[in-house]
Write a protein that holds these residues in place. Structure first.
Motif, PDB file in Angstrom:
ATOM      1  N   PHE A   1       0.868  -1.207  -0.116  1.00 47.13           N
ATOM      2  CA  PHE A   1       0.029   0.177  -0.108  1.00 47.13           C
ATOM      3  C   PHE A   1       0.845   1.292  -0.004  1.00 47.13           C
ATOM      4  N   LEU A   2       1.919   1.309   0.838  1.00 46.07           N
ATOM      5  CA  LEU A   2       2.819   2.377   0.816  1.00 46.07           C
ATOM      6  C   LEU A   2       3.451   2.435  -0.444  1.00 46.07           C
ATOM      7  N   ARG A   3       3.926   1.375  -1.191  1.00 49.27           N
ATOM      8  CA  ARG A   3       4.439   1.591  -2.448  1.00 49.27           C
ATOM      9  C   ARG A   3       3.496   2.162  -3.486  1.00 49.27           C
ATOM     10  N   GLY A   4       2.365   1.584  -3.164  1.00 50.28           N
ATOM     11  CA  GLY A   4       1.311   2.078  -4.270  1.00 50.28           C
ATOM     12  C   GLY A   4       0.916   3.612  -3.941  1.00 50.28           C
ATOM     13  N   LEU A   5       1.095   4.158  -2.599  1.00 50.87           N
ATOM     14  CA  LEU A   5       0.798   5.716  -2.464  1.00 50.87           C
ATOM     15  C   LEU A   5       1.986   6.469  -2.955  1.00 50.87           C
ATOM     16  N   GLY A   6       3.272   5.822  -3.555  1.00 50.10           N
ATOM     17  CA  GLY A   6       4.096   6.445  -3.900  1.00 50.10           C
ATOM     18  C   GLY A   6       5.579   6.581  -3.136  1.00 50.10           C
TER      19      GLY A   6
ATOM     20  N   ALA B   1      -0.527   4.708   7.485  1.00 45.67           N
ATOM     21  CA  ALA B   1       0.203   4.555   6.414  1.00 45.67           C
ATOM     22  C   ALA B   1       0.122   5.826   5.455  1.00 45.67           C
ATOM     23  N   ARG B   2      -0.892   6.223   5.396  1.00 45.43           N
ATOM     24  CA  ARG B   2      -1.075   7.474   4.626  1.00 45.43           C
ATOM     25  C   ARG B   2      -0.482   8.605   5.021  1.00 45.43           C
ATOM     26  N   GLY B   3      -0.520   8.911   6.252  1.00 44.42           N
ATOM     27  CA  GLY B   3       0.373   9.896   6.977  1.00 44.42           C
ATOM     28  C   GLY B   3       1.931   9.745   6.774  1.00 44.42           C
ATOM     29  N   VAL B   4       2.098   8.563   7.000  1.00 46.15           N
ATOM     30  CA  VAL B   4       3.699   8.040   6.601  1.00 46.15           C
ATOM     31  C   VAL B   4       4.036   8.434   5.388  1.00 46.15           C
ATOM     32  N   ALA B   5       3.366   7.821   4.597  1.00 50.29           N
ATOM     33  CA  ALA B   5       3.431   8.013   2.953  1.00 50.29           C
ATOM     34  C   ALA B   5       3.624   9.227   2.447  1.00 50.29           C
TER      35      ALA B   5
ATOM     36  N   ARG C   1      -5.816   7.713  -5.496  1.00 47.03           N
ATOM     37  CA  ARG C   1      -4.715   6.576  -5.467  1.00 47.03           C
ATOM     38  C   ARG C   1      -4.968   5.626  -4.468  1.00 47.03           C
ATOM     39  N   ALA C   2      -5.472   6.065  -3.123  1.00 46.54           N
ATOM     40  CA  ALA C   2      -5.996   4.861  -2.234  1.00 46.54           C
ATOM     41  C   ALA C   2      -6.755   4.083  -2.593  1.00 46.54           C
ATOM     42  N   VAL C   3      -7.901   4.642  -3.355  1.00 44.18           N
ATOM     43  CA  VAL C   3      -9.137   3.638  -3.856  1.00 44.18           C
ATOM     44  C   VAL C   3      -8.735   2.739  -4.720  1.00 44.18           C
ATOM     45  N   PHE C   4      -7.835   3.401  -5.720  1.00 41.21           N
ATOM     46  CA  PHE C   4      -7.557   2.525  -6.801  1.00 41.21           C
ATOM     47  C   PHE C   4      -6.630   1.295  -6.442  1.00 41.21           C
ATOM     48  N   VAL C   5      -5.613   1.858  -5.628  1.00 37.06           N
ATOM     49  CA  VAL C   5      -4.789   0.713  -5.111  1.00 37.06           C
ATOM     50  C   VAL C   5      -5.212  -0.355  -4.447  1.00 37.06           C
ATOM     51  N   LEU C   6      -6.276   0.015  -3.308  1.00 38.88           N
ATOM     52  CA  LEU C   6      -7.105  -0.892  -2.718  1.00 38.88           C
ATOM     53  C   LEU C   6      -8.208  -1.672  -3.707  1.00 38.88           C
ATOM     54  N   PHE C   7      -8.524  -1.152  -4.417  1.00 39.72           N
ATOM     55  CA  PHE C   7      -9.552  -2.014  -5.115  1.00 39.72           C
ATOM     56  C   PHE C   7      -9.097  -2.947  -6.201  1.00 39.72           C
TER      57      PHE C   7
ATOM     58  N   ARG D   1       1.883  -7.300  -9.449  1.00 44.47           N
ATOM     59  CA  ARG D   1       1.921  -8.678  -8.681  1.00 44.47           C
ATOM     60  C   ARG D   1       3.257  -9.025  -8.118  1.00 44.47           C
ATOM     61  N   ALA D   2       4.050  -8.594  -8.782  1.00 40.42           N
ATOM     62  CA  ALA D   2       5.660  -8.873  -8.444  1.00 40.42           C
ATOM     63  C   ALA D   2       6.048  -8.073  -7.199  1.00 40.42           C
ATOM     64  N   THR D   3       5.072  -6.977  -6.877  1.00 37.40           N
ATOM     65  CA  THR D   3       5.696  -6.037  -5.700  1.00 37.40           C
ATOM     66  C   THR D   3       5.454  -6.780  -4.399  1.00 37.40           C
ATOM     67  N   GLN D   4       6.643  -6.963  -3.683  1.00 33.10           N
ATOM     68  CA  GLN D   4       6.689  -7.663  -2.453  1.00 33.10           C
ATOM     69  C   GLN D   4       7.616  -7.144  -1.686  1.00 33.10           C
ATOM     70  N   PRO D   5       7.619  -7.082  -0.458  1.00 33.41           N
ATOM     71  CA  PRO D   5       8.695  -6.811   0.496  1.00 33.41           C
ATOM     72  C   PRO D   5       9.722  -7.927   0.609  1.00 33.41           C
ATOM     73  N   SER D   6      10.868  -7.436   0.737  1.00 33.68           N
ATOM     74  CA  SER D   6      11.781  -8.450   0.893  1.00 33.68           C
ATOM     75  C   SER D   6      11.789  -9.221   2.032  1.00 33.68           C
ATOM     76  N   PRO D   7      12.183 -10.333   2.222  1.00 28.11           N
ATOM     77  CA  PRO D   7      12.374 -11.079   3.667  1.00 28.11           C
ATOM     78  C   PRO D   7      12.997 -10.288   4.809  1.00 28.11           C
ATOM     79  N   GLN D   8      14.095  -9.616   4.401  1.00 21.35           N
ATOM     80  CA  GLN D   8      14.693  -8.657   5.316  1.00 21.35           C
ATOM     81  C   GLN D   8      13.657  -7.703   6.155  1.00 21.35           C
ATOM     82  N   ALA D   9      12.714  -7.168   5.144  1.00 17.45           N
ATOM     83  CA  ALA D   9      11.866  -6.139   5.496  1.00 17.45           C
ATOM     84  C   ALA D   9      10.763  -6.835   6.596  1.00 17.45           C
ATOM     85  N   ARG D  10      10.458  -8.021   6.243  1.00 12.97           N
ATOM     86  CA  ARG D  10       9.668  -8.684   7.259  1.00 12.97           C
ATOM     87  C   ARG D  10      10.294  -8.975   8.434  1.00 12.97           C
TER      88      ARG D  10
END
Lengths: 206, 256
Positions: free
Chosen positions: A53-58, A95-99, A153-159, B24-33
């Motif tokens: 989700f964080l990644r999706g938020l940029g 997460a939204r705040g941190v992002a 963005r949040a809605v799109f990523v989640l859905f 779909r390939a977007t995943q955290p690394s084992p280290q991050a977990r």
């Protein structure tokens, strides 16, 4: 340099709505075994989702792991105040705040995003062309998400990307169901335009 | 509310499909977990650290902060003592992460024997560490090669462990030994172990955490000038680190 304020203070990203009172983070707390177990369960069950989700938020590849840590550090601070059943909502809100903080920091550092597509995990069965193509698609998806207004963005990523239902999104983001639907519709329109451009660029069908 | 079908399920164009599939390939690394799981194990410290950072940056409440944890017996001076103690507990989470890695490594014979047999035990140890420093005679760890315990009873097939998880386990264990040394009155022991750690894991996944420990060890051993230099180097290298606030707070309260 030590006189500088903390750049991303723990909890500072909680501009979003349903965070507990800020003062609660100030008191030192020893977690009970129940709270510690609850927190570990959250990490085990939600870390990947929140990370994506964080990644999706940029949040950039360079900052994504730190950002995820921030979210869970804040959650650890406040776990005793999070209502049972609303943990995921709290995580998303945090997460939204941190992002938002992370994105501002990225903008200040003027990071280049060349490495941002690198978290597409390599598949040994792929040839270099396939991998390059995936990375290109991922970079364009990032670009699209980057340009999308945050609320869409949040809605799109989640859905679309995480498969969360619209009712759940409304609950998680504390917005009316109709707002979820309208944001999704507008986000899809923007996505369609981005996909057309992408199709033209790579020479495929739109 | 009736959901429309997802684009990938119906109606997506080829280009849309390609873009969506890229996610779909977007995943955290084992280290991050593992780091997050380590935070779970050391969650008491995570709270303490956050409080130190906030208190140090917002107020001059040194006495109040010190009274929150009066039993911490290392460091040099009010808030700095408390901050170091809190950091120790926070980093105790690495022990829990070792356990987690072992639990999630799909092999019967992990290369590393955990410092404690379970995350829960590690967590209890972490709490104790703030009030009862570990004995100095704790044997120093050996790094860079599996220990007899690590490969003995369970070590019939250590090479079947996933390399990444195994390496991270060893690194976590190494940092746990540094943390234990920091809980003794002689912080130079921690510095010595950190030197060994850095030599063993020059490209480790937990270099950031090791740097945090080094800053704390330098301040705790009275090497204020070096501590400030290490803190500045840390902040330059990891400006958005979750530990940055703590490092700044410690630097602002420690003697030069």
């Amino acid at each position: 340099m030590f006189a500088d304020p903390i750049e991303i203070e723990i909890g500072a990203g909680l501009a979003a709505t349903d965070a507990p009172p800020a003062g609660s983070a100030r008191a030192p707390t020893t977690l009970s075994h129940d709270d510690a177990a609850r927190f570990r369960a959250l990490v085990d069950g939600q870390f990947d989702f929140i990370w994506r989700f964080l990644r999706g938020l940029g949040v950039s590849e360079a900052g994504i792991d730190d950002a995820a840590q921030h979210v869970f550090m804040v959650t650890a601070q406040r776990i005793a105040h999070i209502t049972l059943g609303s943990e995921r909502s709290f995580l998303l809100s945090t997460a939204r705040g941190v992002a938002a903080n992370a994105r501002r920091a990225q903008a200040r550092r003027r990071e280049v995003s060349d490495d941002d597509a690198l978290d597409v995990h390599a598949d040994p069965s792929e040839n270099p062309e396939e991998r390059a193509s995936k990375m290109e698609a991922r970079a364009r998806l990032d670009e699209f998400l980057e340009e999308l207004p945050e609320e869409m963005r949040a809605v799109f990523v989640l859905f679309e990307l995480e498969g969360v239902t619209m009712a759940a999104i409304a609950q998680l983001l504390a917005i009316p169901p109709g707002t979820v639907a309208s944001r999704l519709r507008r986000a899809r329109e923007a996505f369609h335009e981005a996909a057309v451009l992408f199709g033209e660029r790579v020479g495929g069908a739109p | 509310m009736n959901d429309p079908p997802r684009l990938l399920d119906a109606g997506a164009s080829a280009a849309e499909r390609e873009l969506l599939n890229a996610w779909r390939a977007t995943q955290p690394s084992p280290q991050a977990r593992a780091r997050a799981r380590g935070l779970a194990g050391g969650v008491v410290g995570a709270v303490g650290v956050a409080v130190v950072a906030a208190s140090a940056s917002k107020t001059a409440g040194v006495a109040g902060a010190s009274s929150m944890a009066p039993t911490v017996a290392i460091g040099a001076g009010g808030l700095a003592k408390w901050a170091v103690g809190a950091a120790l507990v926070a980093l105790a989470g690495v022990g829990a992460a070792v356990g987690y890695l072992e639990a999630t490594t799909p092999t019967p014979a992990p290369l590393v024997v955990a410092v404690s047999p379970s995350p829960r035990v590690v967590e209890a140890t972490a709490v104790v560490a703030t009030s009862a420093p570990a004995p100095r005679e704790a044997p120093p760890p050996t790094f860079g090669a599996p220990t007899p315990q690590a490969t003995g009873e369970h070590g019939s097939s250590p090479h079947r462990a996933r390399p990444a998880a195994t390496e991270l386990s060893r690194e976590l264990e190494s940092l746990e030994h540094v943390r234990q040394a920091l809980a003794t009155p002689d912080a130079t022991l921690a510095l010595s172990r950190l030197d060994s750690h850095d030599a063993s894991f020059p490209k480790g996944a937990l270099r950031e955490e090791a740097s945090v420990l080094r800053v704390h060890a330098l301040f705790a051993s009275g090497k204020g000038a070096e501590g400030h230099r290490a803190a500045a180097a840390f902040l330059a290298r990891y400006p958005s680190s979750p530990h940055a606030g703590r490092i700044r707070a410690l630097g602002s309260t420690a003697a030069p």
